[in-house]
Design a protein around this motif. Structure first.
Motif, PDB file in Angstrom:
ATOM      1  N   ASP A   1      13.366 -23.464 -33.178  1.00  0.00           N
ATOM      2  CA  ASP A   1      13.059 -22.029 -33.779  1.00  0.00           C
ATOM      3  C   ASP A   1      11.626 -21.438 -33.038  1.00  0.00           C
ATOM      4  O   ASP A   1      11.302 -21.762 -32.073  1.00  0.00           O
ATOM      5  CB  ASP A   1      12.655 -22.344 -35.255  1.00  0.00           C
ATOM      6  CG  ASP A   1      13.053 -21.201 -36.360  1.00  0.00           C
ATOM      7  OD1 ASP A   1      12.650 -20.177 -35.888  1.00  0.00           O
ATOM      8  OD2 ASP A   1      13.778 -21.402 -37.218  1.00  0.00           O
ATOM      9  N   MET A   2      11.192 -20.437 -33.762  1.00  0.00           N
ATOM     10  CA  MET A   2      10.049 -19.567 -33.373  1.00  0.00           C
ATOM     11  C   MET A   2       8.940 -20.416 -32.994  1.00  0.00           C
ATOM     12  O   MET A   2       8.607 -21.151 -34.085  1.00  0.00           O
ATOM     13  CB  MET A   2       9.674 -18.368 -33.944  1.00  0.00           C
ATOM     14  CG  MET A   2      10.718 -17.379 -34.539  1.00  0.00           C
ATOM     15  SD  MET A   2      10.096 -16.395 -35.614  1.00  0.00           S
ATOM     16  CE  MET A   2      11.783 -15.386 -35.919  1.00  0.00           C
TER      17      MET A   2
ATOM     18  N   GLU B   1       6.731 -16.076 -31.145  1.00  0.00           N
ATOM     19  CA  GLU B   1       8.199 -15.531 -31.221  1.00  0.00           C
ATOM     20  C   GLU B   1       9.082 -16.442 -30.351  1.00  0.00           C
ATOM     21  O   GLU B   1      10.121 -16.325 -30.428  1.00  0.00           O
ATOM     22  CB  GLU B   1       8.315 -14.091 -31.383  1.00  0.00           C
ATOM     23  CG  GLU B   1       9.690 -13.664 -32.196  1.00  0.00           C
ATOM     24  CD  GLU B   1       9.531 -12.676 -32.568  1.00  0.00           C
ATOM     25  OE1 GLU B   1       9.037 -11.583 -32.066  1.00  0.00           O
ATOM     26  OE2 GLU B   1      10.338 -12.055 -33.538  1.00  0.00           O
TER      27      GLU B   1
ATOM     28  N   ALA C   1      11.358 -18.827 -28.675  1.00  0.00           N
ATOM     29  CA  ALA C   1      12.105 -19.932 -29.028  1.00  0.00           C
ATOM     30  C   ALA C   1      12.022 -21.165 -28.333  1.00  0.00           C
ATOM     31  O   ALA C   1      12.118 -21.407 -27.193  1.00  0.00           O
ATOM     32  CB  ALA C   1      13.665 -19.407 -28.807  1.00  0.00           C
TER      33      ALA C   1
END
Lengths: 204, 160
Positions: free
Chosen positions: A145-146, A59, A61
């Motif tokens: 993003d993740m 998760e 970033a």
């Protein structure tokens, strides 16, 4: 695909990583105008679910720059910056005061793609000299993003034939700026044979 | 505190209320949540690819066509009944916009299609989906209520 390689294969791939990354580190140093420290590359044969933990968890970033490499030994290159590191890098690249970049806007996106281009280009040039094979990097694409989401497209390519993926990883760190990044060369499932053949190493 | 059980990439799990099942960082992968509201049994699969090719599948949880039947059977072990099952689906994004989209590039879209086709064939109604786009998703299935929470980095969260 089970683990088909010996210690020798690992050593050869590590050397591939070393040679490529050395040149990429020099390019990055010139671009940033500062010294770049490079970790000894690691060659990993990892279960899919373990790959994102290399980057701080699924998760986390990150900014990921992906380039497909056209060759008789096709590969994918992924350059990953944890998001806060990408922002620090952008401050340096775009001549902004440190701490002023907080999101990846359009200019930042092109700058990061260009970083991907430069790192991949210099990495592949030395890889080409080393192996005698031709490597043509395609246009880079960026995703912020993740980590899990940024990685799974690359892993999906391996999913059809394996439950693990081969990664040649190098970490770069800009001295004094606390900017680090991960550089992954991911040979496509059928590319290893061509790499080993070019280097005169037997491989089934 | 409720127990939260994490489902990894190319993995699946079933659980009974009130356990929460979660899977993190779906990009082109698809999170499939099945739920039996009467037995309060939930199942979550993190599907990576649409179809298994060939008779030998080392990890059935990886493919839509082999993961979903396995998920249903694991839920039955906890007392779920197939005809009561409902489905919610999230993920299947295209994270990178490359100039030459090959088959693999559209993997997210193909994953979603394979999941929806399987559900339809199995007669499991699809209650909601949050799929496509170019962003990652983390999902949580609440086995007490059947609520399916979808979290993103830049687009907030929604409850399906």
């Amino acid at each position: 695909m089970t683990e088909p390689w010996s210690e020798l294969h690992y050593d050869v791939l590590k050397e591939v990583g070393n040679i490529g990354a050395g040149n990429a580190a020099t390019a990055l140093a010139q671009l940033l105008g500062q010294q770049i420290n490079m970790q000894v590359p690691s060659v990993m044969w990892l279960p899919f679910d373990d790959v994102s933990s290399r980057l701080g968890g699924p998760e986390k970033a990150v900014a990921g720059i992906l380039l497909n490499v056209d060759s008789t030994a096709p590969a994918t290159i992924l350059v990953v910056f944890p998001l806060e590191q990408a922002c620090l890098l952008l401050d340096v690249l775009l001549g902004r005061p440190q701490g002023s970049t907080v999101t990846v806007d359009e200019i930042s996106a092109s700058a990061l793609q260009e970083i991907g281009n430069i790192l991949a280009g210099s990495y592949l040039t030395s890889l080409s000299n080393f192996t005698g094979l031709t490597f043509v990097p395609m246009v880079p694409a960026l995703a912020v993003d993740m980590a899990g989401a940024v990685l799974d497209y690359i892993l999906a390519e391996f999913g059809q034939v394996a439950d693990q993926v081969l990664l040649i990883e190098t970490e770069f760190e800009a001295a004094g700026k606390d900017i680090y990044s991960y550089f992954f060369l991911v040979p496509k499932p059928d590319a290893l044979k061509a790499i080993f053949a070019a280097l005169g190493v037997g491989f089934e | 505190m409720r127990e939260i059980r994490r489902v990894g990439m190319a993995d699946l799990a079933a659980a009974v209320s009130p356990i929460i099942l979660t899977t993190i960082g779906l990009g082109s992968c698809v999170g499939v949540a099945l739920y039996d509201p009467k037995a309060k049994v939930g199942g979550l699969a993190h599907v990576m690819l649409p179809q298994s090719n060939g008779p030998v599948v080392s990890n059935p949880a990886k493919f839509a066509d082999t993961a979903l039947p396995l998920l249903v059977s694991k839920m039955q072990d906890y007392g779920a009944t197939t005809r009561r099952l409902t489905a919610k689906v999230a993920g299947g994004a295209q994270m990178f916009h490359l100039t030459s989209p090959t088959e693999t590039m559209r993997i997210g879209e193909r994953n979603v299609k394979a999941v929806l086709e399987w559900l339809e064939k199995a007669g499991i109604p699809l209650l909601a989906q949050d799929t496509g786009g170019n962003w990652g998703r983390t999902v949580e299935l609440n086995t007490e209520t059947g609520e399916f929470l979808v979290r993103t980095i830049a687009r907030g969260e929604k409850c399906l």
